[in-house]
Design a protein around this motif. Sequence first.
Motif, mmCIF file in Angstrom:
data_model
loop_
_atom_site.group_PDB
_atom_site.id
_atom_site.type_symbol
_atom_site.label_atom_id
_atom_site.label_comp_id
_atom_site.label_asym_id
_atom_site.label_seq_id
_atom_site.Cartn_x
_atom_site.Cartn_y
_atom_site.Cartn_z
ATOM 1 N N ARG A 218 0.832 -1.202 0.000
ATOM 2 C CA ARG A 218 0.000 0.000 0.000
ATOM 3 C C ARG A 218 0.867 1.252 0.000
ATOM 4 N NH1 ARG A 218 -1.962 0.310 4.610
ATOM 5 N NH2 ARG A 218 -1.214 -1.678 5.365
ATOM 6 N N GLU A 219 1.777 1.275 0.968
ATOM 7 C CA GLU A 219 2.688 2.428 1.067
ATOM 8 C C GLU A 219 4.007 1.919 1.624
ATOM 9 O OE1 GLU A 219 0.748 5.073 3.766
ATOM 10 O OE2 GLU A 219 0.188 3.458 5.113
ATOM 11 N N ARG A 220 5.046 2.646 1.378
ATOM 12 C CA ARG A 220 6.396 2.188 1.699
ATOM 13 C C ARG A 220 6.534 1.756 3.169
ATOM 14 N NH1 ARG A 220 11.135 2.574 -1.248
ATOM 15 N NH2 ARG A 220 10.055 3.748 -2.864
ATOM 16 N N ARG A 221 5.915 2.561 4.102
ATOM 17 C CA ARG A 221 6.163 2.234 5.505
ATOM 18 C C ARG A 221 5.401 0.998 5.986
ATOM 19 N NH1 ARG A 221 2.292 5.045 8.863
ATOM 20 N NH2 ARG A 221 0.831 6.159 7.544
ATOM 21 N N SER A 222 4.500 0.479 5.135
ATOM 22 C CA SER A 222 3.813 -0.774 5.494
ATOM 23 C C SER A 222 4.548 -1.995 4.928
ATOM 24 C CB SER A 222 2.379 -0.761 4.953
ATOM 25 O OG SER A 222 2.392 -0.882 3.533
ATOM 26 N N MET A 223 5.642 -1.761 4.213
ATOM 27 C CA MET A 223 6.314 -2.873 3.511
ATOM 28 C C MET A 223 7.534 -3.338 4.314
ATOM 29 S SD MET A 223 5.862 -1.355 -0.354
ATOM 30 C CE MET A 223 6.651 -2.710 -1.205
ATOM 31 N N ALA A 224 7.480 -4.599 4.760
ATOM 32 C CA ALA A 224 8.529 -5.148 5.627
ATOM 33 C C ALA A 224 9.739 -5.607 4.808
ATOM 34 C CB ALA A 224 7.976 -6.325 6.427
ATOM 35 N N PHE A 225 10.871 -5.667 5.472
ATOM 36 C CA PHE A 225 12.124 -6.255 4.943
ATOM 37 C C PHE A 225 12.765 -5.442 3.827
ATOM 38 C CE2 PHE A 225 9.313 -9.921 6.143
ATOM 39 C CZ PHE A 225 9.922 -10.202 7.349
ATOM 40 N N LEU A 226 12.389 -4.164 3.675
ATOM 41 C CA LEU A 226 12.988 -3.365 2.591
ATOM 42 C C LEU A 226 14.494 -3.209 2.785
ATOM 43 C CD1 LEU A 226 10.281 -0.582 2.073
ATOM 44 C CD2 LEU A 226 10.756 -2.594 0.653
ATOM 45 N N ASP A 227 14.922 -3.096 4.071
ATOM 46 C CA ASP A 227 16.360 -2.949 4.332
ATOM 47 C C ASP A 227 17.121 -4.179 3.847
ATOM 48 O OD1 ASP A 227 14.917 -4.360 6.196
ATOM 49 O OD2 ASP A 227 16.088 -3.690 7.929
ATOM 50 N N GLU A 228 16.566 -5.355 4.178
ATOM 51 C CA GLU A 228 17.222 -6.597 3.789
ATOM 52 C C GLU A 228 17.268 -6.746 2.267
ATOM 53 O OE1 GLU A 228 16.557 -11.149 5.213
ATOM 54 O OE2 GLU A 228 15.778 -9.538 6.474
ATOM 55 N N LEU A 229 16.168 -6.354 1.610
ATOM 56 C CA LEU A 229 16.081 -6.522 0.156
ATOM 57 C C LEU A 229 16.962 -5.520 -0.591
ATOM 58 C CD1 LEU A 229 12.243 -7.190 -0.055
ATOM 59 C CD2 LEU A 229 14.071 -8.809 -0.650
ATOM 60 N N ALA A 230 17.299 -4.406 0.071
ATOM 61 C CA ALA A 230 18.123 -3.392 -0.593
ATOM 62 C C ALA A 230 19.477 -3.970 -1.012
ATOM 63 C CB ALA A 230 18.319 -2.193 0.332
ATOM 64 N N ALA A 231 19.935 -4.991 -0.284
ATOM 65 C CA ALA A 231 21.237 -5.593 -0.582
ATOM 66 C C ALA A 231 21.271 -6.230 -1.973
ATOM 67 C CB ALA A 231 21.567 -6.643 0.477
ATOM 68 N N PHE A 232 20.089 -6.556 -2.523
ATOM 69 C CA PHE A 232 20.056 -7.224 -3.825
ATOM 70 C C PHE A 232 20.025 -6.239 -4.991
ATOM 71 C CE2 PHE A 232 18.047 -10.453 -0.983
ATOM 72 C CZ PHE A 232 19.047 -11.400 -1.076
ATOM 73 N N LEU B 136 12.425 -4.754 -7.359
ATOM 74 C CA LEU B 136 11.660 -3.554 -7.700
ATOM 75 C C LEU B 136 10.635 -3.327 -6.598
ATOM 76 C CD1 LEU B 136 10.936 -4.406 -11.458
ATOM 77 C CD2 LEU B 136 12.763 -2.951 -10.551
ATOM 78 N N VAL B 137 10.779 -2.244 -5.838
ATOM 79 C CA VAL B 137 9.851 -1.930 -4.756
ATOM 80 C C VAL B 137 8.822 -0.948 -5.298
ATOM 81 C CG1 VAL B 137 9.615 -0.941 -2.451
ATOM 82 C CG2 VAL B 137 11.613 -2.366 -3.009
ATOM 83 N N ARG B 138 7.534 -1.316 -5.214
ATOM 84 C CA ARG B 138 6.482 -0.517 -5.846
ATOM 85 C C ARG B 138 5.338 -0.230 -4.869
ATOM 86 N NH1 ARG B 138 10.017 0.327 -8.703
ATOM 87 N NH2 ARG B 138 10.265 -0.040 -10.933
ATOM 88 N N PRO B 139 5.496 0.793 -3.995
ATOM 89 C CA PRO B 139 4.373 1.159 -3.115
ATOM 90 C C PRO B 139 3.246 1.774 -3.947
ATOM 91 C CG PRO B 139 6.471 2.141 -2.407
ATOM 92 C CD PRO B 139 6.669 1.652 -3.802
ATOM 93 N N GLN B 140 2.025 1.347 -3.680
ATOM 94 C CA GLN B 140 0.898 1.762 -4.515
ATOM 95 C C GLN B 140 0.673 3.285 -4.474
ATOM 96 O OE1 GLN B 140 -2.545 -0.666 -3.835
ATOM 97 N NE2 GLN B 140 -3.807 0.466 -5.291
ATOM 98 N N ASP B 141 0.905 3.905 -3.303
ATOM 99 C CA ASP B 141 0.653 5.352 -3.208
ATOM 100 C C ASP B 141 1.699 6.159 -3.965
ATOM 101 O OD1 ASP B 141 2.731 4.821 -1.474
ATOM 102 O OD2 ASP B 141 2.074 6.284 0.038
ATOM 103 N N GLU B 142 2.784 5.519 -4.357
ATOM 104 C CA GLU B 142 3.808 6.227 -5.130
ATOM 105 C C GLU B 142 3.745 5.879 -6.615
ATOM 106 O OE1 GLU B 142 7.742 5.550 -3.505
ATOM 107 O OE2 GLU B 142 6.964 5.606 -1.448
ATOM 108 N N THR B 143 3.514 4.591 -6.918
ATOM 109 C CA THR B 143 3.662 4.144 -8.305
ATOM 110 C C THR B 143 2.401 3.517 -8.892
ATOM 111 O OG1 THR B 143 4.553 2.068 -7.491
ATOM 112 C CG2 THR B 143 6.144 3.772 -8.100
#
Lengths: 329, 401
Positions: free
Chosen positions: A157-171, A176-183
């Motif tokens: 829904r939105e970036r702050r509701s999306m878990a594990f973004l820090d861990e996934l940043a390593a890849f 592709l991170v796509r929060p609905q309120d942004e994209t």
Amino acid sequence: MTASVSAPALASAPASADVATLRVVDKQVRADGVVTLDLASPSGGRLRDWTPGAHVDLVLPGGLTRQYSLCGDRFDPATYRVGVLLEPGSRGGSAYVHRELAVGDLVGVGGPRNNFPLVPSERYLFVAGGIGITPLLPMVRQAEALGADWRLLYGGRERRSMAFLDELAAFGDRVLVRPQDETGLLDLAGFLGRPRPGVRVYSCGPAPLLAAMERACADWPPYTLRTERFVAVDGGAPARTAPFEVELARTGTTVVVDPGSTVLDALGRVGVEVLSSCRRGVCGTCETTVLAGRPDHRDALLDDDERAANDCMYVCVSRSRDERLVLDL
Amino acid sequence: MTATVPTTIPTSDVDPFAHEVLEDPLPMHAALREAGPVVHLSRHDVYAMARYAEVHAALTDWQGFQSAAGVGLSNFRYEEPWRPPSLLLEADPPRHDAPRRVLQKVLGPRALRRLHEHWRADAEALVDEVLAAGTEFDAVPVLTEVFPLRVFPDAVGIPDDGRENLLPYGDHAFNAFGPANDLVAKGAPRVAELSGWVAAQCRREVLAPGGFGAEIWAASDRGEITPEQAPLVVRSLLTAGVDTTVHALSAILHAFATHPAQWDRLRAEPSLARVAFDEAVRWESPVQTFFRTATTDVRVGDVVVPEGRKILMFLGAANRDPRRWADPDAFDLSRDPSGHVGFGMGIHQCVGQHVARLEAEALLTALARRVRAIAPAGTPVRHHNNTLRAWESLPVRLTPA
């Protein structure tokens, strides 16, 4: 690095109560409405092995059973990690996990079982919606470790509701991170590209996302798309925390199984030795035919259909949902 | 290399693969168990475990003790395997996951239910044939080789021609886990021929519909394994599914021939057949040994096994460890043999164990119904193999019921 082999002090001691009841050893907020629980054996010993895509059944107070995907490190033999989304309007499951369950508490655990295994491939496309990231997290780690070509499309829904973004940043740009309120809505067709052989597509998330994935993959070769749906409602009777009776049809005996004991051990106490091996619900040696009553399946072997048939159980770990089970012993 | 071995590790110069040890490994097992939780075997420069607790812990700890470097003496990190490695036995997670999952489903206890009645009928027919021909015979060629060769290749779905190749192929594969001794040399001349025959039986077009082999190929159609993996998964069935069962059946017949009171007990209570089979597997341990390789410096008790080094696990010694088993040398149906490591333990535990139990249960049930007594009728002769504990000849006299 030095690893330790902790040899079991007495191998004949029942290990099953240990693998079916775990302690919460850590609880962390990972995003708005998402916590992770780390679970370990009270004795600190090995847990049952698992593979990416696997889930465990958590047995919560009142006998409520909820399934959560394992999202930790399979190479850590002593800890399970699950990610839990606070479901709006939840009365028992996720609300209890978020608000009540605390570090140090004990929780009943069934499985792990895997209805969503990562099959071998050189190319993977992963599509996660919201908390559907949890089973895909160990998959992308594994795909990376195997040197496969993979991409993950992760919507929320939105970036702050999306878990594990820090861990996934390593890849890097594999994710592709796509929060609905942004994209806006996920561009599935753009992400998947043209139908082609040699690709496995994995998706987990809310029902509308999975329906959209089915449509988007309609022209792909058979068995390309693999999905997992959340099963929020457990149709069976709640798991029992009270003692139950086991009637042995052939022997004519009845034995009471207390919460602290396994069916296997209770049978042994009345002289009915059922052959077993792993005592963890993984090898299948102690399979026993069920003639009446509904087992509370805690094994890692039966799939959902086999569980629902209620015609067999693994007595080293599985218990009873009803007051009375009748076994072909 | 020995300089890296701390002096605190007990050392032994025994060769576990020498003929006199293979003839009777029990004294060596006892000595190695007594020597300590880990022993260095100077002859082959490997570490060894002979006590139950350490063997059990090492078998389950796939993170610390890997299989992909080979489960024999040969270290695949440095040496070329004699055949493409097994996708099950000689693989670690994550590559091990998919082949194991597929084969476990194909051979699962529920999948075997449909074979149950067939195999009971086959066993009764075989016992009737054998008894009609005479009551004194060598049980190895007449019973324990015949029954698995009659039911198992049919269940896999391979053609009739060439089934006599299965036992020598398996025998060589299990010898190849040991050092390059005379037993390996004995098998070498036929390796190419037997390997070629086995590979030909793993092809989809020769496997009968509905069998284990066809089901493995069907799993590859569903993408659960790759088409390249399917024939190697079938190969695992053909390598590990025959010799092991033959020797386990020989073990239990020898056990009953030498323990007549236990046979009376089985006849009185035929539902003990499964327990009896597992007790025989514990007592004899048809698969005696497997190796692992340390993935890191692994501490076992006071000893550190260095990364990359081979560890020999004596399953047979663990199964008679008095620290775990009361009166371990007794073959006793009143014992609960659960937890023995004769099928291994953990993620590599014998995926065919339920098949073996079903074969044994069928044969024992048929024998118990028709045979009042089993007695030795001559001196049995051991068959030497670097991994397997086996009988070449087992003369017996049966008394029909």
